[in-house]
Design an enzyme around this catalytic site. Structure first.
Site, PDB file in Angstrom:
ATOM      1  N   ARG A  27     -10.161 -11.634   2.198  1.00  0.00           N
ATOM      2  CA  ARG A  27     -11.015 -12.679   1.643  1.00  0.00           C
ATOM      3  C   ARG A  27     -10.318 -14.043   1.669  1.00  0.00           C
ATOM      4  O   ARG A  27     -10.975 -15.085   1.757  1.00  0.00           O
ATOM      5  CB  ARG A  27     -11.445 -12.295   0.219  1.00  0.00           C
ATOM      6  N   LYS A  74       0.836  -1.200   0.000  1.00  0.00           N
ATOM      7  CA  LYS A  74       0.000   0.000   0.000  1.00  0.00           C
ATOM      8  C   LYS A  74       0.874   1.254   0.000  1.00  0.00           C
ATOM      9  O   LYS A  74       2.000   1.226   0.481  1.00  0.00           O
ATOM     10  CB  LYS A  74      -0.861   0.028   1.281  1.00  0.00           C
TER      11      LYS A  74
HETATM   12  N1  BES Z   1      -7.942  -3.816   4.485  1.00  0.00           N
HETATM   13  C1  BES Z   1      -8.167  -3.459   3.147  1.00  0.00           C
HETATM   14  C2  BES Z   1      -9.483  -2.724   2.908  1.00  0.00           C
HETATM   15  C3  BES Z   1      -9.618  -1.376   3.540  1.00  0.00           C
HETATM   16  C4  BES Z   1      -9.395  -0.245   2.794  1.00  0.00           C
HETATM   17  C5  BES Z   1     -10.054  -1.237   4.825  1.00  0.00           C
HETATM   18  C6  BES Z   1      -9.572   0.994   3.344  1.00  0.00           C
HETATM   19  C7  BES Z   1     -10.217  -0.007   5.378  1.00  0.00           C
HETATM   20  C8  BES Z   1      -9.989   1.125   4.635  1.00  0.00           C
HETATM   21  C9  BES Z   1      -8.186  -4.693   2.254  1.00  0.00           C
HETATM   22  O1  BES Z   1      -7.401  -5.740   2.668  1.00  0.00           O
HETATM   23  C10 BES Z   1      -7.666  -4.239   0.925  1.00  0.00           C
HETATM   24  O2  BES Z   1      -6.552  -3.810   0.867  1.00  0.00           O
HETATM   25  N2  BES Z   1      -8.506  -4.327  -0.096  1.00  0.00           N
HETATM   26  C11 BES Z   1      -8.132  -3.891  -1.394  1.00  0.00           C
HETATM   27  C12 BES Z   1      -8.666  -4.870  -2.385  1.00  0.00           C
HETATM   28  C13 BES Z   1      -8.127  -4.699  -3.777  1.00  0.00           C
HETATM   29  C14 BES Z   1      -6.678  -5.071  -3.803  1.00  0.00           C
HETATM   30  C15 BES Z   1      -8.915  -5.548  -4.716  1.00  0.00           C
HETATM   31  C16 BES Z   1      -8.739  -2.506  -1.635  1.00  0.00           C
HETATM   32  O3  BES Z   1      -9.849  -2.263  -1.176  1.00  0.00           O
HETATM   33  O4  BES Z   1      -8.071  -1.683  -2.224  1.00  0.00           O
HETATM   34 ZN    ZN Z   2      -5.363  -5.549   2.039  1.00  0.00          ZN
END
Ligand code: BES
Ligand code: ZN
Ligand code: ZN
Length: 482
Positions: free
Chosen positions: A337, A263
């Site tokens: 997931r 990230k």
């Molecule tokens: N933990 C994150 C989702 C999240 C994002 C929670 C913002 C709280 C605030 C999750 O594991 C994630 O990173 N999801 C990705 C999925 C994508 C790679 C398909 C996302 O939402 O960007």
């Molecule tokens: Zn994530």
């Protein structure tokens, strides 16, 4: 904070401050307030607070007139927030003994419970690691005062206390930074809670999970030096009333760097709250142990840290889930997931007939619904309606999202049974669709709490930080189960 109820006349009620709701357009002749209302200083506008010193006709040292808005719009969630705002205001003024004067017409169980919840949730602060706070302001007692109130009121206040304290327990866990709350520490916190409230518990370690074939979960865990843990907490009723067994599955990513699909640095510190779904399941179990629903409830919290270590899984890796399905890991940041796939399958194998999961699963749900509504996805209409009814009763806002089979096409992989991401569009739906493959035919609801588990700014009625949503909904679901 001790919680009490009283039915003494207001004139004799002893308190440092007495909160009195005032509605828009209403006349308040007591306490010497008539003049302030006439002059327009007090309007009754929602969450407008006016402190009166040396009020007339009451034993309390102060009266806080609390704007309650239009009477026709007033309900239990409004009272919950109003009480939270009043408590936060009085706490900032070092007031210790607080009472709320509730009109006998508002004295039903839902209102009394909501008021107590508002007080306890409102006094939570996320600053436990600030030093030099020895003289920290805290409220000693909160009393709901209803002239001529019945015994039902005391029971409702007790339920509110149990609910809100468990919600604050979950908020404390979520607020812990990831260096202090690793997967093993989260398991310890769960054990401690379970022992305190006489729940059965078990923690599966890496080896046990490997023996069960949890390749999806372990693939996420392998990039971190911190070992994973699968927390299981069980509640069994003394006498069962049928065949339902509710499984509560919560995402417990103690920190989400994204892994190799890392990230951006900006805001990454917030990813300590990626275990909020798991914390809310533990909070719900803490409640369930005390409120004793008639069906068995088991919580499953897969805990991992998603790190880009040298052993980390790579984009393109193919893992085999416990269900036997193979998954192509396109993006290592879609880790929630993966761990939930194995936890959901395990919950079914352990005999759960109905499932609810809660997870900070996608940024896409925040795009879709903002910070106000939990995204709800279901494979079963009856189960969806149960959860929506519980949410409504508890004032947790949830919005039903689509989950048609056509979305499955988004998750096609040329190399494995399913891919872990579905491309640019409908990200919250494709994430839910992925989970659906593992929930199978078991009635199941998925709650995406990425937008609602964390409050970005202080509000009059609640501090910034973890919200503890959806603890109360989960408890209501279990206690109302027929
Ligand atoms: N933990 C994150 C989702 C999240 C994002 C929670 C913002 C709280 C605030 C999750 O594991 C994630 O990173 N999801 C990705 C999925 C994508 C790679 C398909 C996302 O939402 O960007
Ligand atoms: Zn994530
Ligand atoms: Zn995550």
């Amino acid at each position: 904070m001790t919680i009490a109820t009283a039915n003494t006349p207001l004139s004799r009620l002893d308190a440092d401050a007495l909160i009195v709701p005032v509605f828009e357009g209403a006349k308040e002749e007591r306490f010497g307030a008539a003049e302030l209302i006439e002059s327009g200083e007090i309007t009754g506008k929602y969450l407008d607070l006016t402190l009166i010193h040396h009020p007339q006709g009451v034993a309390a040292k102060r009266v806080l007139l609390a704007g309650s808005g239009k009477p026709e719009k007033f309900d239990a969630p409004q009272l919950r927030r109003m009480t939270g705002a009043a408590i936060r205001f009085l706490k900032s003024k070092s007031v210790k003994k607080i009472a709320l004067a509730l009109d006998p017409t508002l004295a039903n169980a839902a209102y009394v419970s909501a008021a107590v919840e508002g007080a306890i949730l409102g006094s939570f602060e996320p600053d436990r690691y600030k030093t030099g706070q020895e003289d920290k302001k805290s409220v000693e007692s909160f009393t709901v005062a209803i002239e001529g109130g019945s015994d039902e009121v005391a029971g409702a206040a007790e339920r509110g206390r149990i609910l809100a304290e468990a919600q604050n327990f979950a908020r404390d866990l979520v607020n812990e930074p990831a260096n202090r709350l690793t997967p093993l520490r989260m398991a310890e916190a769960a054990q401690k809670m379970a022992a305190e409230f006489q729940l059965e518990w078990e923690v599966l370690d890496r080896e046990q999970m490997a023996n069960l074939g949890m390749g999806a979960l372990l693939g996420v865990a392998q990039g971190s030096a911190e070992p994973p843990a699968l927390i299981v907490v069980r509640y069994r009723p003394q006498s069962g009333n049928g065949t339902a067994h509710l499984g509560l599955v919560g995402k417990g990513v103690t920190f989400d760097t994204g892994g190799i699909s890392i990230k951006p640095a900006d805001g990454m510190e917030k990813m300590k709250y990626d275990m909020a779904g798991g914390a809310s399941m533990l909070g719900a179990m803490r409640d369930i142990a005390q409120l004793k629903p008639s069906i068995p409830v088991t919580a499953f919290v897969p805990c991992v840290e998603n790190m880009p270590g040298s052993r980390a899984q790579r984009p393109g890796d193919i893992v085999t889930a416990m269900s036997g399905k193979t998954i192509e890991v396109i993006n290592t940041d879609a880790e929630g997931r993966l761990i939930l796939a194995d936890a959901l399958h395990y919950a079914k194998q352990q005999g759960c007939t109905h499932l609810v999961d809660a997870a900070t699963l996608t940024g896409a749900i925040v795009v879709a619904l903002g910070h106000l509504n939990v995204g709800l996805f279901a494979n079963d209409d009856a189960m969806r309606d149960r959860v929506l009814a519980a949410a409504k009763a508890e004032g947790d806002r949830m919005w039903n999202m689509p989950l048609e089979d056509d979305y499955k096409d988004y998750l096609k992989s040329p190399f494995a049974d399913i891919a872990n991401v579905g491309g640019r569009w409908g990200g919250a739906v494709t994430a839910a669709m992925f989970l659906k493959e593992f929930a199978g035919d078991t009635p199941w609801v998925h709650l995406d709490i990425a937008g609602t588990a964390w409050i970005d700014d202080n509000k009059p009625y609640i501090s910034k930080g973890p919200s503890g949503v959806p603890v109360r909904t989960l408890v209501r679901l279990a206690t109302d189960w027929q």
